[in-house]
Scaffold this active site. Structure first.
Site, PDB file in Angstrom:
ATOM      1  N   HIS A  19      44.303  -0.558  18.071  1.00  0.00           N
ATOM      2  CA  HIS A  19      44.735  -1.037  16.750  1.00  0.00           C
ATOM      3  C   HIS A  19      43.642  -0.702  15.750  1.00  0.00           C
ATOM      4  O   HIS A  19      42.684  -1.455  15.567  1.00  0.00           O
ATOM      5  CB  HIS A  19      45.001  -2.552  16.827  1.00  0.00           C
ATOM      6  CG  HIS A  19      45.564  -3.131  15.565  1.00  0.00           C
ATOM      7  ND1 HIS A  19      46.244  -4.333  15.533  1.00  0.00           N
ATOM      8  CD2 HIS A  19      45.559  -2.676  14.283  1.00  0.00           C
ATOM      9  CE1 HIS A  19      46.614  -4.595  14.286  1.00  0.00           C
ATOM     10  NE2 HIS A  19      46.200  -3.601  13.512  1.00  0.00           N
ATOM     11  N   HIS A  21      43.246   1.402  11.898  1.00  0.00           N
ATOM     12  CA  HIS A  21      43.781   2.174  10.762  1.00  0.00           C
ATOM     13  C   HIS A  21      42.656   3.093  10.311  1.00  0.00           C
ATOM     14  O   HIS A  21      41.601   2.595   9.871  1.00  0.00           O
ATOM     15  CB  HIS A  21      44.187   1.239   9.625  1.00  0.00           C
ATOM     16  CG  HIS A  21      45.194   0.206  10.043  1.00  0.00           C
ATOM     17  ND1 HIS A  21      46.549   0.391   9.907  1.00  0.00           N
ATOM     18  CD2 HIS A  21      45.045  -1.015  10.628  1.00  0.00           C
ATOM     19  CE1 HIS A  21      47.198  -0.676  10.369  1.00  0.00           C
ATOM     20  NE2 HIS A  21      46.305  -1.539  10.813  1.00  0.00           N
ATOM     21  N   HIS A 199      53.243  -3.919  13.656  1.00  0.00           N
ATOM     22  CA  HIS A 199      52.525  -5.146  13.336  1.00  0.00           C
ATOM     23  C   HIS A 199      53.569  -6.268  13.300  1.00  0.00           C
ATOM     24  O   HIS A 199      54.647  -6.101  12.712  1.00  0.00           O
ATOM     25  CB  HIS A 199      51.888  -5.065  11.949  1.00  0.00           C
ATOM     26  CG  HIS A 199      50.627  -4.258  11.888  1.00  0.00           C
ATOM     27  ND1 HIS A 199      50.547  -2.969  12.339  1.00  0.00           N
ATOM     28  CD2 HIS A 199      49.388  -4.578  11.420  1.00  0.00           C
ATOM     29  CE1 HIS A 199      49.301  -2.531  12.143  1.00  0.00           C
ATOM     30  NE2 HIS A 199      48.585  -3.474  11.592  1.00  0.00           N
ATOM     31  N   GLU A 202      51.190 -11.440  12.387  1.00  0.00           N
ATOM     32  CA  GLU A 202      49.832 -11.535  11.814  1.00  0.00           C
ATOM     33  C   GLU A 202      49.911 -12.640  10.756  1.00  0.00           C
ATOM     34  O   GLU A 202      49.361 -13.712  10.945  1.00  0.00           O
ATOM     35  CB  GLU A 202      49.416 -10.191  11.194  1.00  0.00           C
ATOM     36  CG  GLU A 202      48.046 -10.213  10.520  1.00  0.00           C
ATOM     37  CD  GLU A 202      47.717  -8.915   9.751  1.00  0.00           C
ATOM     38  OE1 GLU A 202      48.637  -8.137   9.445  1.00  0.00           O
ATOM     39  OE2 GLU A 202      46.511  -8.713   9.446  1.00  0.00           O
ATOM     40  N   ASP A 280      40.928  -3.073  13.849  1.00  0.00           N
ATOM     41  CA  ASP A 280      41.863  -3.038  12.713  1.00  0.00           C
ATOM     42  C   ASP A 280      41.335  -2.151  11.579  1.00  0.00           C
ATOM     43  O   ASP A 280      41.736  -0.997  11.473  1.00  0.00           O
ATOM     44  CB  ASP A 280      42.157  -4.464  12.227  1.00  0.00           C
ATOM     45  CG  ASP A 280      43.514  -4.620  11.561  1.00  0.00           C
ATOM     46  OD1 ASP A 280      44.271  -3.634  11.514  1.00  0.00           O
ATOM     47  OD2 ASP A 280      43.827  -5.728  11.098  1.00  0.00           O
ATOM     48  N   ASP A 281      40.474  -2.705  10.728  1.00  0.00           N
ATOM     49  CA  ASP A 281      39.899  -1.962   9.591  1.00  0.00           C
ATOM     50  C   ASP A 281      38.403  -2.268   9.548  1.00  0.00           C
ATOM     51  O   ASP A 281      37.948  -3.085   8.729  1.00  0.00           O
ATOM     52  CB  ASP A 281      40.571  -2.419   8.290  1.00  0.00           C
ATOM     53  CG  ASP A 281      42.071  -2.182   8.310  1.00  0.00           C
ATOM     54  OD1 ASP A 281      42.499  -1.048   8.054  1.00  0.00           O
ATOM     55  OD2 ASP A 281      42.812  -3.137   8.614  1.00  0.00           O
TER      56      ASP A 281
HETATM   57  N1  HPA Z   1      47.857  -5.530   8.465  1.00  0.00           N
HETATM   58  C1  HPA Z   1      48.866  -4.871   7.917  1.00  0.00           C
HETATM   59  N2  HPA Z   1      48.740  -3.674   7.387  1.00  0.00           N
HETATM   60  C2  HPA Z   1      47.553  -3.083   7.434  1.00  0.00           C
HETATM   61  C3  HPA Z   1      46.465  -3.704   7.988  1.00  0.00           C
HETATM   62  C4  HPA Z   1      46.630  -5.002   8.547  1.00  0.00           C
HETATM   63  O1  HPA Z   1      45.688  -5.651   9.059  1.00  0.00           O
HETATM   64  N3  HPA Z   1      45.431  -2.847   7.876  1.00  0.00           N
HETATM   65  C5  HPA Z   1      45.883  -1.737   7.272  1.00  0.00           C
HETATM   66  N4  HPA Z   1      47.173  -1.877   6.988  1.00  0.00           N
HETATM   67 ZN    ZN Z   2      46.476  -3.469  11.502  1.00  0.00          ZN
END
Ligand code: HPA
Ligand code: ZN
Length: 340
Positions: A19, A21, A199, A202, A280-281
């Site tokens: 996971h 991006h 996703h 969340e 994630d990021d």
């Molecule tokens: N959630 C949803 N979209 C996203 C995320 C995330 O954490 N990071 C980049 N796009």
């Molecule tokens: Zn994500």
């Protein structure tokens, strides 16, 4: 414990990152470097001023900055440099395989050709095994706050250009953009032989997790932490061993959970859910995979066995071929023996 030279240092846990991006790996330093290279004026005078923006109240407050910062990505070289920087840092932190999501629509919308973003990322991925020992797959993620027809159009273009994608994902603003909106997109992707992830759970409700499985036929759920609000769903996810790619530091920074101490990951593991740890990021949420593990371990009892299980889950839940999975699982086993 293995020894390295004079000091005794634990070797990095070998994991698959599922996971991630790629646009979320764009570090402030690189944002300034690319702005200068491309002759772009940034709305911040320096990195310190940019860093003051990294205080998020929810998913949307992060997405606003994430999309704004993409403005510096103009050329294939820009996408390749960002991707190579991630791969190097990930390899240093123990990542042995990564399934990289990218957001093609975010680039097409601002006038960047699909070929530019796809070829730029793909060119860095194509040398990753030789350069960093990290195997890779590319996943095109679609923005759920845009219409399904827009996603379908971009997917057809990706297929027509024979883009080296292994699957599709679904990201961006979750609440109000349910899985049911994207049934045709996911049907088309399956028909084209692509893997499917989304996703769910969340910020959105637990029902988005079951709907992603039932309506979109996904093979993994990104995040999925809100499954813990629905006992029946947890039973199903355990029985089917649906992979949940959990991102602890992201959840704290986007306020999906209050603190790392409140994070449900240990409870999810104890329930028998198929969870892995992901970043994630990482440029936005304060850490790559190894830092997610380090911070988790600082506040939760995660035994060597727990850590090895999280790593093994990530490898088994990947879209890798069986022989590479076996090799990486053997590395996890060796790590566990050395760490005990
Ligand atoms: N959630 C949803 N979209 C996203 C995320 C995330 O954490 N990071 C980049 N796009
Ligand atoms: Zn994500």
């Amino acid at each position: 414990m293995e020894t390295f030279g004079e000091t005794t240092t634990p070797a990095a846990l070998p994991v698959a990152e599922l996971h991630l991006h790629i646009e979320g790996t764009l570090q402030p330093e690189l944002i300034f470097e690319l702005a200068e290279r491309n002759g772009l004026e940034l709305p911040y005078t320096d990195i310190d001023e940019l860093r003051t923006k990294y205080q998020f109240t929810d998913l949307q407050s992060f997405l606003d900055l994430y999309y704004d910062n993409m403005a510096v990505l103009r050329t294939e070289q820009d996408f390749a440099d960002m991707t190579r920087a991630y791969l190097k840092r990930a390899a240093d932190g123990g990542v042995r395989h990564v399934e990289v999501m990218m957001d093609p629509q975010a680039h097409v919308q601002r006038g960047i050709a699909l070929e530019t973003c796809v070829n730029g990322v793909a060119s860095a991925l194509s040398t990753s095994v030789e350069e960093f020992g990290v195997s890779t797959l590319l996943i095109a993620a679609f923005l759920r706050d845009l219409p399904e027809d827009d996603a379908l159009e971009v997917l057809e273009q990706l297929l027509a250009m024979n883009a080296p994608i292994a699957g599709i994902g679904l990201d961006s603003a979750e609440v109000g953009n349910p899985p049911s909106k994207f049934e045709r997109l996911f049907r088309r992707a399956k028909e084209a032989g692509l893997h499917r992830i989304a996703h769910a759970g969340e910020e959105g409700p637990a029902s988005y997790i079951s709907d992603s499985l039932d309506l979109l036929d996904v093979e993994r759920i990104d995040h999925g932490i809100r499954c813990m609000e629905d006992e029946t769903l947890v039973k199903r996810l355990v029985a089917e061993q649906v992979p949940l790619t959990v991102c602890p530091l992201s959840n704290v920074r986007l306020r999906a959970v209050n603190t790392l101490a409140d994070h449900p990951l240990p409870a999810m593991l104890a329930a028998g859910l198929n969870v892995s740890v992901n970043s994630d990021d990482p440029a936005y949420f304060g850490g790559y995979v190894d830092e997610n593990f380090r911070e988790l371990i600082a506040v939760h009892e995660l035994t060597v066995g727990d850590r090895a299980l999280l790593a093994a889950n990530s490898i088994r839940s990947s879209f890798l071929e069986d022989d590479r999975k076996e090799k990486l699982l053997a590395e996890v086993h060796r790590w566990e023996i050395a760490a005990e």
